[in-house]
Design an enzyme around this catalytic site. Structure first.
Site, PDB file in Angstrom:
ATOM      1  N   GLY A  15       0.841  -1.198   0.000  1.00 63.25           N
ATOM      2  CA  GLY A  15       0.000   0.000   0.000  1.00 63.25           C
ATOM      3  C   GLY A  15       0.873   1.244   0.000  1.00 63.25           C
ATOM      4  O   GLY A  15       1.821   1.335   0.766  1.00 63.25           O
ATOM      5  N   ARG A  76       1.207  -5.188  -5.097  1.00 62.52           N
ATOM      6  CA  ARG A  76       1.381  -6.349  -4.201  1.00 62.52           C
ATOM      7  C   ARG A  76       1.565  -7.534  -5.147  1.00 62.52           C
ATOM      8  O   ARG A  76       0.606  -7.967  -5.774  1.00 62.52           O
ATOM      9  CB  ARG A  76       0.147  -6.539  -3.316  1.00 62.52           C
ATOM     10  CG  ARG A  76      -0.205  -5.318  -2.444  1.00 62.52           C
ATOM     11  CD  ARG A  76      -1.310  -5.688  -1.453  1.00 62.52           C
ATOM     12  NE  ARG A  76      -2.088  -4.541  -0.989  1.00 62.52           N
ATOM     13  CZ  ARG A  76      -1.782  -3.791   0.063  1.00 62.52           C
ATOM     14  NH1 ARG A  76      -0.706  -4.039   0.764  1.00 62.52           N
ATOM     15  NH2 ARG A  76      -2.552  -2.782   0.420  1.00 62.52           N
ATOM     16  N   ASP A 107       5.305  -4.660   6.216  1.00 63.47           N
ATOM     17  CA  ASP A 107       5.899  -5.935   6.634  1.00 63.47           C
ATOM     18  C   ASP A 107       5.807  -7.028   5.563  1.00 63.47           C
ATOM     19  O   ASP A 107       6.700  -7.860   5.453  1.00 63.47           O
ATOM     20  CB  ASP A 107       5.352  -6.407   7.990  1.00 63.47           C
ATOM     21  CG  ASP A 107       3.856  -6.600   7.984  1.00 63.47           C
ATOM     22  OD1 ASP A 107       3.206  -6.178   7.009  1.00 63.47           O
ATOM     23  OD2 ASP A 107       3.336  -7.174   8.951  1.00 63.47           O
ATOM     24  N   THR A 130       4.175   2.835   5.455  1.00 66.95           N
ATOM     25  CA  THR A 130       2.763   2.417   5.546  1.00 66.95           C
ATOM     26  C   THR A 130       2.061   3.393   6.485  1.00 66.95           C
ATOM     27  O   THR A 130       2.663   3.845   7.459  1.00 66.95           O
ATOM     28  CB  THR A 130       2.605   0.979   6.093  1.00 66.95           C
ATOM     29  OG1 THR A 130       1.246   0.800   6.532  1.00 66.95           O
ATOM     30  CG2 THR A 130       3.507   0.685   7.274  1.00 66.95           C
ATOM     31  N   ASP A 132      -0.218   2.641   8.450  1.00 66.33           N
ATOM     32  CA  ASP A 132      -0.739   1.931   9.637  1.00 66.33           C
ATOM     33  C   ASP A 132       0.140   2.034  10.892  1.00 66.33           C
ATOM     34  O   ASP A 132      -0.324   1.772  11.991  1.00 66.33           O
ATOM     35  CB  ASP A 132      -0.930   0.445   9.314  1.00 66.33           C
ATOM     36  CG  ASP A 132      -2.098   0.204   8.363  1.00 66.33           C
ATOM     37  OD1 ASP A 132      -2.824   1.166   8.079  1.00 66.33           O
ATOM     38  OD2 ASP A 132      -2.266  -0.941   7.919  1.00 66.33           O
ATOM     39  N   ARG A 176      -5.623  -2.192   9.256  1.00 66.50           N
ATOM     40  CA  ARG A 176      -6.112  -3.548   9.042  1.00 66.50           C
ATOM     41  C   ARG A 176      -6.029  -4.386  10.317  1.00 66.50           C
ATOM     42  O   ARG A 176      -6.960  -5.070  10.681  1.00 66.50           O
ATOM     43  CB  ARG A 176      -5.277  -4.192   7.940  1.00 66.50           C
ATOM     44  CG  ARG A 176      -5.909  -5.398   7.345  1.00 66.50           C
ATOM     45  CD  ARG A 176      -5.167  -5.885   6.124  1.00 66.50           C
ATOM     46  NE  ARG A 176      -3.830  -5.350   5.987  1.00 66.50           N
ATOM     47  CZ  ARG A 176      -3.241  -5.132   4.828  1.00 66.50           C
ATOM     48  NH1 ARG A 176      -3.887  -5.356   3.725  1.00 66.50           N
ATOM     49  NH2 ARG A 176      -2.010  -4.673   4.783  1.00 66.50           N
TER      50      ARG A 176
HETATM   51  O1  F6P Z   1      -1.562  -1.417   4.835  1.00 68.22           O
HETATM   52  C1  F6P Z   1      -2.092  -0.161   4.658  1.00 68.22           C
HETATM   53  C2  F6P Z   1      -3.539  -0.203   4.329  1.00 68.22           C
HETATM   54  O2  F6P Z   1      -3.895   1.099   4.012  1.00 68.22           O
HETATM   55  C3  F6P Z   1      -4.462  -0.787   5.417  1.00 68.22           C
HETATM   56  O3  F6P Z   1      -4.756   0.100   6.452  1.00 68.22           O
HETATM   57  C4  F6P Z   1      -5.669  -1.187   4.613  1.00 68.22           C
HETATM   58  O4  F6P Z   1      -6.359  -2.215   5.257  1.00 68.22           O
HETATM   59  C5  F6P Z   1      -5.059  -1.673   3.345  1.00 68.22           C
HETATM   60  O5  F6P Z   1      -3.834  -0.995   3.191  1.00 68.22           O
HETATM   61  C6  F6P Z   1      -5.925  -1.474   2.123  1.00 68.22           C
HETATM   62  O6  F6P Z   1      -5.311  -2.094   1.039  1.00 68.22           O
HETATM   63  P1  F6P Z   1      -5.761  -1.961  -0.475  1.00 68.22           P
HETATM   64  O7  F6P Z   1      -5.222  -0.678  -0.991  1.00 68.22           O
HETATM   65  O8  F6P Z   1      -5.148  -3.123  -1.139  1.00 68.22           O
HETATM   66  O9  F6P Z   1      -7.250  -1.955  -0.491  1.00 68.22           O
END
Ligand code: F6P
Length: 328
Positions: A15, A76, A107, A130, A132, A176
């Protein structure tokens, strides 16, 4: 003795987060400062597998320190989880004469980097990016501070309309597996309750507490809910439960979503990214590899990637207590 590092590649993975561009800029300029070649890899590990590389010099990163997202793009990668994918990535790095890899990500990205290092002995270095803030070995990940400011701004705006209509708002924020964004923004935005995965408040206690607030004269309320909250219901089910079990409140839901990941990085994130890039490159040049750079007690420190991946961040109990007292 390990091989001298003369060419470094940098990629952003997982992300995206505000400050990633500032980190790329810092890695590229630190390489230029030390007369080391630098290569940008597009779309994280996907670009590594496809050999999607671009030579970068100090001027390639002009005008990006203030930009959200990542100019190198992010992904990813499923293929990098396979041995064949990693093999292709290694061949491409060797073909391009690259001696070390800086990974800006979370991570999951570091787990990939570590496996890659263990399989091919390829030197890697992590920069935690990140929103988070869920990585051990740094008090702040890149983008966390910016995301906090974005969320607080949104809460302030929602509060204006909540109080105009005497409404109760459930606001979902990202995180998350962790409640760092929820806890900090909940305190800063004056939330009545904060629901985080690390603490199970329970539905009955939530209603009890909201009722108590009403009795003390509150006419509107804000409840911050971390995306990964384990109370057992999603935010819309929470709304239904409160609708059914509380008299008199008009309840609304607001899911902030991906807007939390965008926007210009804060001053804090720009400085942090610049420091992390310098530390990452200079450590590699000094022969220190397979670490993550991080901020510990205001200093740039190295944590073995292994530890950064395995550890789990802890919620700040003092903040929990402050939030309880503030919602009196
Ligand atoms: O890991 C960062 C994050 O923003 C989380 O808080 C969230 O759950 C996730 O990525 C969302 O991922 P995506 O962009 O794949 O929907």
């Amino acid at each position: 003795m390990s091989k001298a590092i003369k060419k470094i590649a940098v990629l952003t993975s997982g992300g995206d987060s505000p400050g990633m561009n500032a980190a790329i800029r810092s890695v590229v300029r630190t390489c230029a400062y030390h007369n080391v070649d630098c290569v940008g890899v597009y779309r994280g590990y996907e670009g590594l597998i496809e050999g999607d590389f671009k030579n970068m010099d100090a001027r390639s990163v002009k005008g990006i320190i203030n930009k959200g997202g990542t100019i190198l793009k992010s992904a990813r990668s499923k293929e990098f989880r396979t041995k064949e994918g990693r093999q292709k990535a290694h061949e491409n790095l060797q073909k391009a004469g690259i001696d070390g890899l800086v990974v800006v990500g979370g991570d999951g990205s570091f787990t990939g980097a570590l496996i890659f290092n263990q399989e091919f002995g390829f030197p890697v270095m992590g920069i935690p990016g990140t929103i988070d803030n869920d990585i051990v070995g740094t008090s702040h990940t890149l983008g966390f501070d910016t995301a906090l400011n974005t969320v607080v701004d949104a809460i302030d705006k929602i509060r204006d309309t909540a109080s105009s209509h005497n409404r109760l708002f459930f606001i979902e924020v990202m995180g998350r597996d962790v409640g760092h964004i929820a806890l900090n923004t909940g305190i800063a935005g004056g939330a009545e309750e904060i629901l985080i995965p690390e603490e199970d408040l329970g539905l009955e206690r939530l209603v009890e507490s909201l009722n108590k607030s009403r009795k003390t004269g509150k006419t509107s309320s804000i409840v911050i809910v971390a995306e990964g909250d384990k109370i057992g219901k999603n935010i819309f089910e929470l709304k239904e439960y409160v609708d059914e079990n509380m008299e008199g409140y008009d309840v609304r839901v607001s899911v902030l979503g991906h807007m939390q990941r965008g926007g210009a990085p804060s001053c804090f994130d720009r400085v942090l990214a610049s420091r992390m890039g310098v530390k990452a490159v200079e450590s590699m040049l000094n022969g220190e590899t397979n670490y993550m750079v991080g901020l510990i007690n205001s200093k740039m420190e190295l944590t073995p990637l292994d530890n950064a991946i395995k550890g789990k961040t802890k919620i700040n109990l003092e903040l929990l207590r402050v939030s309880d007292i503030m919602s009196t």
